[in-house]
Write a protein that holds these residues in place. Structure first.
Motif, short mmCIF file in Angstrom:
data_model
loop_
_atom_site.label_atom_id
_atom_site.label_comp_id
_atom_site.label_asym_id
_atom_site.label_seq_id
_atom_site.Cartn_x
_atom_site.Cartn_y
_atom_site.Cartn_z
N ALA A 512 20.81 20.49 -13.27
CA ALA A 512 19.71 21.03 -12.53
C ALA A 512 20.24 22.36 -12.16
CB ALA A 512 19.32 20.34 -11.10
N VAL A 513 19.54 23.44 -12.18
CA VAL A 513 19.64 25.08 -11.98
C VAL A 513 18.91 25.33 -10.80
CG1 VAL A 513 19.46 27.36 -12.48
CG2 VAL A 513 20.12 25.51 -14.25
N ASP A 568 9.95 22.04 -6.41
CA ASP A 568 10.29 23.07 -5.54
C ASP A 568 11.38 22.85 -4.73
OD1 ASP A 568 7.89 24.50 -5.88
OD2 ASP A 568 6.70 23.28 -4.42
N ARG A 569 12.08 23.66 -4.24
CA ARG A 569 13.49 23.53 -3.57
C ARG A 569 13.31 23.87 -2.15
NH1 ARG A 569 18.86 27.42 -4.49
NH2 ARG A 569 20.48 25.76 -3.36
N ASP A 570 13.85 22.79 -1.35
CA ASP A 570 13.84 22.92 0.22
C ASP A 570 14.33 24.18 0.56
OD1 ASP A 570 12.84 20.47 0.35
OD2 ASP A 570 14.79 19.58 0.42
N GLY A 571 13.59 25.03 1.60
CA GLY A 571 14.07 26.27 2.21
C GLY A 571 13.81 27.34 1.09
N GLY A 572 12.74 27.13 0.10
CA GLY A 572 12.50 28.09 -0.77
C GLY A 572 13.02 28.15 -2.18
N GLY A 573 12.29 28.47 -3.27
CA GLY A 573 13.04 28.68 -4.37
C GLY A 573 12.43 27.49 -5.31
N THR A 574 13.21 27.17 -6.58
CA THR A 574 12.66 26.29 -7.63
C THR A 574 14.09 25.86 -8.16
OG1 THR A 574 10.69 27.87 -8.08
CG2 THR A 574 11.09 26.08 -9.37
N THR A 575 13.80 24.57 -8.31
CA THR A 575 14.94 23.76 -9.32
C THR A 575 14.41 23.45 -10.58
OG1 THR A 575 15.83 22.67 -7.26
CG2 THR A 575 16.42 21.72 -9.15
#
Length: 584
Positions: A512-513, A568-575
């Motif tokens: 995962a990135v 979606d990534r916790d705290g913002g962003g994407t995985t």
């Protein structure tokens, strides 16, 4: 009376055997209105019979010393008859009587009890004072009046029970207190006669209610069936019109692949008239070479009852030419699971396939022709930028660096186009080998370090990377990692860290990135892995890319028997992640 009771019992049993779900469809208010209508419809006949019997009774009971009681009783009977007549007229003149059924039923019940009470008065007053033959006449008369009330009030057994009780109770009392042993025994039989009569009335009441319910239920059902018939006819006309006017060929077949009907588009496509195709096997439209394969697929379709879509078949026209048609075949099955017919819809895709083939050839040829001179241009610019040809002015170096960077970007796009074309055409081959996942992740981080520095982003491994192995193509898996890392770097804010994890997920190994970018818009999520798709074309032009990277990643991972996705990534962003089977 026993035969009558048995007959009523059989009728009631037959009515009770009707389908309960049909009876429940009847409206109780309508059933009650029918009961009241039945009772009032019999009222004129009952009044006429009452008048006749009353006149006969008055003549028979008339004696000099009883003239006044007889006249008084006859007056009571006349009053009851007149009141019943007025009640009947009031009911018939009520335009909203169906809404007042409870009130009309209650008034009729009071009238029934009053009528019975008049005959009960006759039994109490006249029986003790008559001679033996008149007592027999009166007893026979009262029994007939009670029995005659059964059909009169059968639609509501409580009315009959009140009517008969008003007659039987005074008569029973007179017989029981008369002082005659025989009359006392008859007094014991009258309640039994009364109970049997009420039971018969109750059974008849049940038959009437069942008939009313069934009548209204079937009337309502008939209306619904008529409406359903109209809807089916309308739907049939719409479907027929759709088939006739449809721009694609529509054929109706049976389970043996025999054509029953075709539309005009099918006639134009294959060159046959409808009368020529109807009644013949649809295999006449299939090349003989494919008849055996057609038979196997048709048997599978008939057995499974599952529709087929986007099935391409090379069909034979009447003039001997062949066309490639894309067919959607839908079996129509009834509720019993029987095959009713098969609807086949097809369109000529010969020109479309040829255009796609020419487009791919053009793209492939153009890409190859562009890549060769572009490689030479990049090599020349790299020599200049490396200072091999001597020191160049700073302004010239800035321009050559921009030219090299954009030339490399153009080469990457061309390579992506070639890769996606190879994958779609099935020409891309993989060279699977056993790889340690942690080594591959570290190698990808090193190879893309310079790209991350260009966007002022760092790549870091988060946690311990799994050392388990996968079987995959080393070069293509690095290509997937490069695409994911480059996307994360391009869309992450400056100074952020892109984290990479590699861990076990049951029988899968997941890489995962994790970035801190703006996230994926909701409207774009369904097509994020499509070709030439970009969430924000303005940002993509600034950052670079043609929208092919994720499409290539998806196809490569699936070719390696894996899967890919994002969240979606916790705290913002994407995985973005991909999973490959653990190598045993």
């Amino acid at each position: 009376m026993s035969n009558l009771a048995n007959g009523i019992e059989s009728v009631h049993g037959a009515a009770a055997a009707m389908s309960a779900d049909v009876r429940e469809r009847a409206d109780p208010a309508l059933v009650r209105a029918d009961r009241v209508e039945q009772l009032y419809s019999q009222l004129p006949l009952g009044l006429a019979v009452t008048v006749v019997i009353g006149v006969i009774a008055a003549i028979e009971l008339h004696e000099g010393r009883l003239i006044e009681p007889v006249l008084f009783w006859a007056g009571l009977l006349a009053v009851v008859v007149v009141l019943h007549g007025l009640l009947y007229l009031g009911y018939r003149n009520d335009a909203h009587r169906s809404a007042h059924t409870a009130q009309w039923l209650r008034w009729l019940g009071i009238g029934a009890f009053a009528a019975g009470a008049v005959w009960g008065v006759a039994a109490a007053v006249f029986f003790p004072s008559q001679a033996d033959e008149r007592q027999v006449f009166l007893a026979f008369l009262l029994a007939g009046v009670i029995s005659g009330g059964i059909p009169m009030y059968a639609a509501s057994w409580p009315l009959f029970a009140a009517y008969a009780a008003a007659i039987a109770l005074p008569f029973t009392y007179v017989l029981a207190t008369f002082g005659n042993h025989l009359f006392a025994e008859i007094a014991l039989l009258i309640p039994l006669f009364y109970g049997v009569s009420v039971a018969i009335a109750y059974r008849l009441n049940g038959v009437f209610l069942s008939g009313y319910r069934l009548r209204h239920a079937y009337q309502r059902q008939r209306v619904e069936l008529e409406e359903a018939r109209r809807q089916i006819e309308a739907s049939g006309r719409k479907l027929a019109l759709f088939a006739e006017r449809s721009p694609i060929a529509v054929l109706e077949l049976d389970g043996e692949a025999v054509v029953h009907d075709v539309n005009e588009a099918a006639e134009l496509l294959f060159g046959y008239g409808a009368d020529e195709l109807s009644g013949a096997s649809v295999k006449r439209l299939v090349l003989p070479t494919y008849h055996a394969e057609f038979d196997r697929e048709w048997q599978r379709l008939v057995a499974s009852r599952q529709p087929l879509s986007a099935t391409k078949i090379r069909n034979l026209r009447r003039d001997g030419l062949t066309v490639v048609c894309e067919w959607t075949v839908t079996p129509l099955v009834n509720r019993e699971g029987e095959l009713v017919s098969v609807i086949a819809q097809g369109r000529d895709v010969t020109a479309q396939l040829e255009a796609e083939r020419m487009k791919k050839e053009f793209t492939s040829t153009l890409s190859h022709e562009l890549r060769t001179p572009l490689t030479s241009i990049i090599g020349s610019l790299q020599l200049i930028n490396a200072g091999v040809l001597g020191e160049a002015p700073k302004d010239v170096m800035d321009l050559t660096e921009v030219a090299e960077r954009n030339s490399q970007r153009l080469l990457d796009i061309i390579n992506d186009i070639l890769d996606i074309e190879k994958i779609d055409s099935g020409k891309l081959t993989l060279n699977p080998q056993v790889l340690r996942l942690d080594d591959l992740v570290r190698e990808a981080m090193v190879l893309n370090k310079g790209f991350g520095e260009r966007f002022k982003v760092r790549f870091e491994a988060k946690g311990e990377l799994t050392k388990h192995e996968v079987k995959a193509d080393h070069k293509r898996l690095l290509q997937v990692m490069t695409n994911l890392l480059s996307n994360a770097a391009k869309f992450s804010p400056e100074g952020e860290v892109v984290e990479i994890t590699a861990e076990e997920q049951g029988p899968w190994l997941r890489v995962a990135v994790h970035d801190r970018g703006p996230g994926i818009p909701e409207a774009f999520r369904a097509r994020i892995f499509g070709r030439f798709n970009q969430a924000d074309s303005t940002t993509s032009r600034q950052k670079g890319g043609a929208g092919l990277g994720l499409a290539i990643c998806k196809r490569l991972i699936e070719m390696m028997r894996g899967r890919i996705g994002f969240q979606d990534r916790d705290g913002g962003g994407t995985t973005f992640w991909f999973e490959l089977p653990t190598h045993a």
